[in-house]
Design a protein around this motif. Structure first.
Motif, short mmCIF file in Angstrom:
data_model
loop_
_atom_site.label_atom_id
_atom_site.label_comp_id
_atom_site.label_asym_id
_atom_site.label_seq_id
_atom_site.Cartn_x
_atom_site.Cartn_y
_atom_site.Cartn_z
N PRO A 1 117.42 70.22 105.73
CA PRO A 1 117.52 72.09 105.42
C PRO A 1 118.09 71.97 103.98
N CYS A 2 117.58 73.13 102.92
CA CYS A 2 118.11 73.52 102.27
C CYS A 2 119.64 73.48 101.87
N VAL A 3 119.87 73.93 100.66
CA VAL A 3 121.71 73.93 100.54
C VAL A 3 121.52 75.25 99.68
N GLY A 4 121.55 76.18 99.68
CA GLY A 4 121.51 77.21 99.00
C GLY A 4 119.77 77.74 98.58
N PRO A 5 119.89 78.42 97.45
CA PRO A 5 118.53 78.89 97.29
C PRO A 5 118.10 78.17 95.33
N ALA A 6 116.75 78.14 95.25
CA ALA A 6 116.42 77.20 94.05
C ALA A 6 117.12 77.30 92.68
N VAL A 7 118.13 76.91 92.06
CA VAL A 7 118.93 77.40 91.43
C VAL A 7 118.57 76.38 90.13
N VAL A 8 118.12 75.08 90.26
CA VAL A 8 117.01 74.47 88.90
C VAL A 8 115.78 74.09 89.19
N THR A 9 115.73 73.19 88.02
CA THR A 9 113.85 72.68 87.91
C THR A 9 114.24 71.49 87.68
N VAL B 1 105.74 63.70 82.95
CA VAL B 1 104.38 64.08 82.53
C VAL B 1 105.00 66.27 82.30
N ASN B 2 106.36 66.10 82.62
CA ASN B 2 106.47 67.81 82.37
C ASN B 2 106.58 68.61 83.72
N VAL B 3 105.56 67.76 84.93
CA VAL B 3 105.39 68.60 86.20
C VAL B 3 106.79 68.86 86.70
N GLY B 4 106.82 69.50 87.23
CA GLY B 4 108.31 70.69 87.95
C GLY B 4 108.26 71.64 89.19
N ALA B 5 109.34 71.22 89.41
CA ALA B 5 109.65 72.00 90.97
C ALA B 5 111.00 72.41 90.40
N ASP B 6 110.73 74.36 91.19
CA ASP B 6 112.54 74.33 91.53
C ASP B 6 113.01 73.91 92.85
N GLY B 7 114.31 74.14 92.99
CA GLY B 7 115.08 73.72 93.63
C GLY B 7 116.67 73.77 94.58
N LEU C 1 117.71 77.22 86.32
CA LEU C 1 117.38 78.30 86.80
C LEU C 1 118.02 79.57 86.03
N PRO C 2 117.71 80.83 84.99
CA PRO C 2 118.29 81.30 84.29
C PRO C 2 119.30 82.15 85.61
N ASN C 3 119.49 82.32 86.60
CA ASN C 3 120.39 82.97 87.97
C ASN C 3 121.25 82.14 88.57
N ALA C 4 121.01 80.70 87.76
CA ALA C 4 122.40 79.17 88.65
C ALA C 4 123.68 79.14 88.22
N PRO C 5 124.60 78.75 88.89
CA PRO C 5 125.58 79.08 89.44
C PRO C 5 126.08 78.13 87.67
N SER C 6 127.28 78.23 86.98
CA SER C 6 127.75 77.25 86.22
C SER C 6 128.00 76.21 86.21
N GLY C 7 127.16 74.78 85.38
CA GLY C 7 127.06 73.45 86.09
C GLY C 7 126.61 73.10 87.23
N ALA C 8 125.19 73.67 87.44
CA ALA C 8 124.38 73.84 88.57
C ALA C 8 123.72 72.30 87.91
N ALA C 9 123.04 72.50 87.37
CA ALA C 9 121.42 71.10 86.63
C ALA C 9 122.83 70.14 86.21
N ILE C 10 123.89 70.19 85.91
CA ILE C 10 125.17 68.98 85.70
C ILE C 10 125.64 68.31 86.97
#
Length: 99
Positions: A15-23, A28-34, A54-63
Motif C-alpha cells: 500500500p501507499c505510505v502517505g500522499p504523493a509527494v514526489v515525481t 525520456v522524461n515520462v513521469g509519475a507522482d508517488g 512536488l510543491p507540497n512535499a515535506p522537506s527532504g522528500a526527494a532525497i
C-alpha cells in the motif's frame, strides 16, 4: 479497494505510505507522482531515473526517496533468484565491485 498513487506498479502488492509527494521521471522524461514508498520502488526499477519533490512535499522528500531507492532491488516484489547485476540494487552492485 483503496486507490494507490500513480507510481505504484500494478504488480506491487504494497500500500501507499502517505500522499504523493514526489515525481519520478524516467530517462525520456515520462513521469509519475508517488508517495515516498512507491517513488523509491519506481526509481529503483528505472535506469537513468530522477526524482523531484512536488510543491507540497515535506522537506527532504526527494532525497529520502533517492537514498531509499539506492538499496532497493529493481522490481523488488518479484520472487526468485536475483543474481544478475540488473536485478540487484545499486548499493549491492557497488559493494560487489568494491566501490
Amino acid at each position: 479497494m483503496d486507490r494507490r498513487c500513480p507510481a505504484a506498479h500494478p504488480e506491487d502488492p504494497t500500500p501507499c505510505v502517505g500522499p504523493a509527494v514526489v515525481t519520478v521521471l524516467d530517462a525520456v522524461n515520462v513521469g509519475a507522482d508517488g508517495c515516498e514508498h512507491h517513488g523509491a520502488r519506481l526509481l529503483a526499477s528505472l535506469d537513468g531515473g530522477r526524482v523531484y519533490a512536488l510543491p507540497n512535499a515535506p522537506s527532504g522528500a526527494a532525497i529520502r526517496v533517492f537514498k531509499a531507492a539506492d538499496g532497493i532491488r529493481p522490481f523488488c516484489w518479484l520472487d526468485g533468484p536475483r543474481t544478475d547485476p540488473s536485478q540487484l540494487s545499486r548499493a549491492e552492485n557497488r559493494a560487489r565491485h568494491g566501490r
